[in-house]
Write an enzyme that holds these catalytic residues in place. Sequence first.
Site, PDB file in Angstrom:
ATOM      1  N   LYS A 182     -10.032  -9.258   5.662  1.00 44.01           N
ATOM      2  CA  LYS A 182     -11.312  -8.668   4.945  1.00 44.01           C
ATOM      3  C   LYS A 182     -11.634  -7.276   4.654  1.00 44.01           C
ATOM      4  O   LYS A 182     -12.103  -7.056   3.715  1.00 44.01           O
ATOM      5  CB  LYS A 182     -12.570  -9.478   5.598  1.00 44.01           C
ATOM      6  CG  LYS A 182     -13.875  -9.385   5.063  1.00 44.01           C
ATOM      7  CD  LYS A 182     -15.111 -10.119   5.826  1.00 44.01           C
ATOM      8  CE  LYS A 182     -16.148 -10.156   5.131  1.00 44.01           C
ATOM      9  NZ  LYS A 182     -17.505 -10.757   5.881  1.00 44.01           N
ATOM     10  N   ARG A 183     -11.334  -6.731   5.785  1.00 42.26           N
ATOM     11  CA  ARG A 183     -11.549  -5.313   5.779  1.00 42.26           C
ATOM     12  C   ARG A 183     -10.146  -4.568   4.983  1.00 42.26           C
ATOM     13  O   ARG A 183      -8.918  -4.937   5.132  1.00 42.26           O
ATOM     14  CB  ARG A 183     -11.568  -4.738   7.090  1.00 42.26           C
ATOM     15  CG  ARG A 183     -12.376  -3.178   7.107  1.00 42.26           C
ATOM     16  CD  ARG A 183     -12.943  -2.977   8.538  1.00 42.26           C
ATOM     17  NE  ARG A 183     -12.031  -3.469   9.602  1.00 42.26           N
ATOM     18  CZ  ARG A 183     -11.499  -2.473  10.212  1.00 42.26           C
ATOM     19  NH1 ARG A 183     -11.799  -1.068  10.177  1.00 42.26           N
ATOM     20  NH2 ARG A 183     -10.751  -2.679  11.254  1.00 42.26           N
ATOM     21  N   ARG A 216     -29.498  -5.977  14.130  1.00 44.49           N
ATOM     22  CA  ARG A 216     -29.266  -5.228  12.824  1.00 44.49           C
ATOM     23  C   ARG A 216     -28.553  -4.124  12.870  1.00 44.49           C
ATOM     24  O   ARG A 216     -28.688  -2.737  13.009  1.00 44.49           O
ATOM     25  CB  ARG A 216     -30.744  -4.766  12.302  1.00 44.49           C
ATOM     26  CG  ARG A 216     -30.790  -4.463  10.794  1.00 44.49           C
ATOM     27  CD  ARG A 216     -32.169  -3.897  10.403  1.00 44.49           C
ATOM     28  NE  ARG A 216     -32.946  -4.868  10.345  1.00 44.49           N
ATOM     29  CZ  ARG A 216     -34.412  -4.781  10.445  1.00 44.49           C
ATOM     30  NH1 ARG A 216     -34.779  -3.595  10.564  1.00 44.49           N
ATOM     31  NH2 ARG A 216     -35.122  -5.810  10.239  1.00 44.49           N
ATOM     32  N   HIS A 224       0.949  -1.213   0.150  1.00 48.81           N
ATOM     33  CA  HIS A 224      -0.010  -0.089  -0.172  1.00 48.81           C
ATOM     34  C   HIS A 224       0.814   1.263  -0.057  1.00 48.81           C
ATOM     35  O   HIS A 224       1.982   1.372   0.640  1.00 48.81           O
ATOM     36  CB  HIS A 224      -0.865  -0.091   1.309  1.00 48.81           C
ATOM     37  CG  HIS A 224      -1.937   0.983   1.256  1.00 48.81           C
ATOM     38  ND1 HIS A 224      -2.954   1.040   0.491  1.00 48.81           N
ATOM     39  CD2 HIS A 224      -2.144   2.218   1.973  1.00 48.81           C
ATOM     40  CE1 HIS A 224      -3.737   2.255   0.470  1.00 48.81           C
ATOM     41  NE2 HIS A 224      -3.334   3.037   1.502  1.00 48.81           N
ATOM     42  N   GLU A 269     -33.858  -3.962   5.636  1.00 47.33           N
ATOM     43  CA  GLU A 269     -34.760  -4.928   5.997  1.00 47.33           C
ATOM     44  C   GLU A 269     -33.983  -6.234   4.835  1.00 47.33           C
ATOM     45  O   GLU A 269     -34.425  -7.268   5.046  1.00 47.33           O
ATOM     46  CB  GLU A 269     -35.992  -4.885   5.623  1.00 47.33           C
ATOM     47  CG  GLU A 269     -36.906  -4.130   6.562  1.00 47.33           C
ATOM     48  CD  GLU A 269     -37.701  -5.377   7.683  1.00 47.33           C
ATOM     49  OE1 GLU A 269     -38.014  -6.257   7.013  1.00 47.33           O
ATOM     50  OE2 GLU A 269     -37.916  -4.668   8.799  1.00 47.33           O
TER      51      GLU A 269
END
Length: 660
Positions: free
Chosen positions: A137-138, A619, A104, A434
């Site tokens: 993953k991030r 959620r 990076h 949702e």
Amino acid sequence: MKTVVFAYHDMGCLGIEALLAAGYEISAIFTHTDNPGEKAFYGSVARLAAERGIPVYAPDNVNHPLWVERIAQLSPEVIFSFYYRHLICDEILQLAPAGAFNLHGSLLPKYRGRAPLNWVLVNGETETGVTLHRMVKRADAGAIVAQLRIAIAPDDIAITLHHKLCHAARQLLEQTLPAIKHGNILEIAQRENEATCFGRRTPEDSFLEWHKPASVLHNMVRAVADPWPGAFSYVGNQKFTVWSSRVHSHAPAAQPGSVISVAPLLIACGDGALEIVTGQAGDGITMQGSQLAQTLGLVQGSRLNSQPACAARRRTRVLILGVNGFIGNHLTERLLREDHYEVYGLDIGSDAISRFLNHPHFHFVEGDISIHSEWIEYHVKKCDVVLPLVAIATPIEYTRNPLRVFELDFEENLRIIRYCVKYRKRIIFPSTSEVYGMCSDKYFDEDHSNLIVGPVNKPRWIYSVSKQLLDRVIWAYGEKEGLQFTLFRPFNWMGPRLDNLNAARIGSSRAITQLILNLVEGSPIKLIDGGKQKRCFTDIRDGIEALYRIIENAGNRCDGEIINIGNPDNEASIEELGEMLLASFEKHPLRHHFPPFAGFRVVESSSYYGKGYQDVEHRKPSIRNARRCLDWEPKIDMQETIDETLDFFLRTVDLTDKPS
């Protein structure tokens, strides 16, 4: 040691050369096809791979299961990424026993994300560097394996800094690759509290805003100098590019954007002045500043502008269908606060937007989207941005009227989406939290989380799957027909004008409105299945600011994106929401007008919502896309939102027949 490499650009080429020099066996290289709209000043990874006899591929989606399987068959021991432009899925990262490593172009954890080379110059940094880190993953968040610092000189521009970074990367890889090969590395976790993240830059990000200090504009010029697209401005409608500049700290005072002199070409800024050393008019040739002034017809006192003069006069036309709703009326207020939007709205009522009806830039028609199809098609064609906010979004209706939910939420909105495709208009579509359904991820991620719903005999999912299918249709239109779109997913937005107490009386409202009605009428607060379900509540002002930034779409960063808009720090169960609301109610100055609190009552979901209902235990949104695309963070604490929402609704109650 067998490796699979993901690479592009000069850094990709030097990374491959470094691996070969260190004795790695490269089984395959994954790269990108060149973008014809991008000036390719860098080396070709594909050509290098071909010359070295290494299989090379450039799939549109390397994370497709077929490619994951093919990479697995290569049995890599370690994976490397050198300036590969797409996120690599966790399934691929887990294939290599020794792990995956990414190069990076910054000193992580600073400047995670895209274009760190340009961003450090834009921000006037004096130091940057290269980092080799473990991939997780991030994006850009894994442990640091090695770093090398480099100084940024005052006269560095993007290309000179690029060469410095390439030189530093070669050194770093020469020192580190043998250690990785022998399993002899020391890893240091990144400090998350020091992390910064920046999004993709586009040519449109580089216009010169003359009200800013000259030093800021000079840094912009440095950051995007040739071979990047260059910083630009306008004389009337004539665009010109600034290739090199110089700061004058003690220039004569003048209105920002005014020409102080033409030889040298000196432009007044918010602080100091910027000398345009070299530049280019339109698609012409590069020339010195004084010649550029002559070519553009500039004289002392001429005014420059940041956008074409004709564009500055035309307001962006925004069509909001469902403008009287919770999001629609708050968004209208935010847009009309600026002077560059014209808002066109349709809804079946106007009580929430009555305060805008006399505004010169607000145009409202009362009507139903299922009837006014000709009006809608005409205004989609006429407007620049379309927000179809009409939907039935109250859970009790999903089981009570599933077909009506489908007809309105899916069929009517699909027609509007097709109008946007037909007339090539930008659509900002309200998806929903949702759609994640019963996903078990800790944080619901727009790009990676699975969308999991219940069986067909549970009609409560008809809203979720209607929205999800529209998301997929819009995405497909974007991929196949070039539809310009952004999908946004609100997570439990709350605030004044959320539903109304009359809707709550028939059960057709969101949770907090229903709870407020219980307090107003002195009826028990019903906790569905105990009220243990957790949600992340978001203040409407935070949500609308994010949505406004999507409409603004700085640098087109929101195009083709799915963006969660929620506050992961404001997580609470419905029971906790009720307790916080009760505490606020008991302290309110109008409290004495209302009956005593009737307590909490636990009820089963089937008795409240009817058969076919399933609830979701938690959620919580990931907001990394909102941070990256919008530079947005939610700021407002949940208690403040509760207090303001309660106050609004209590002041709408007719107190003439209430006890005092």
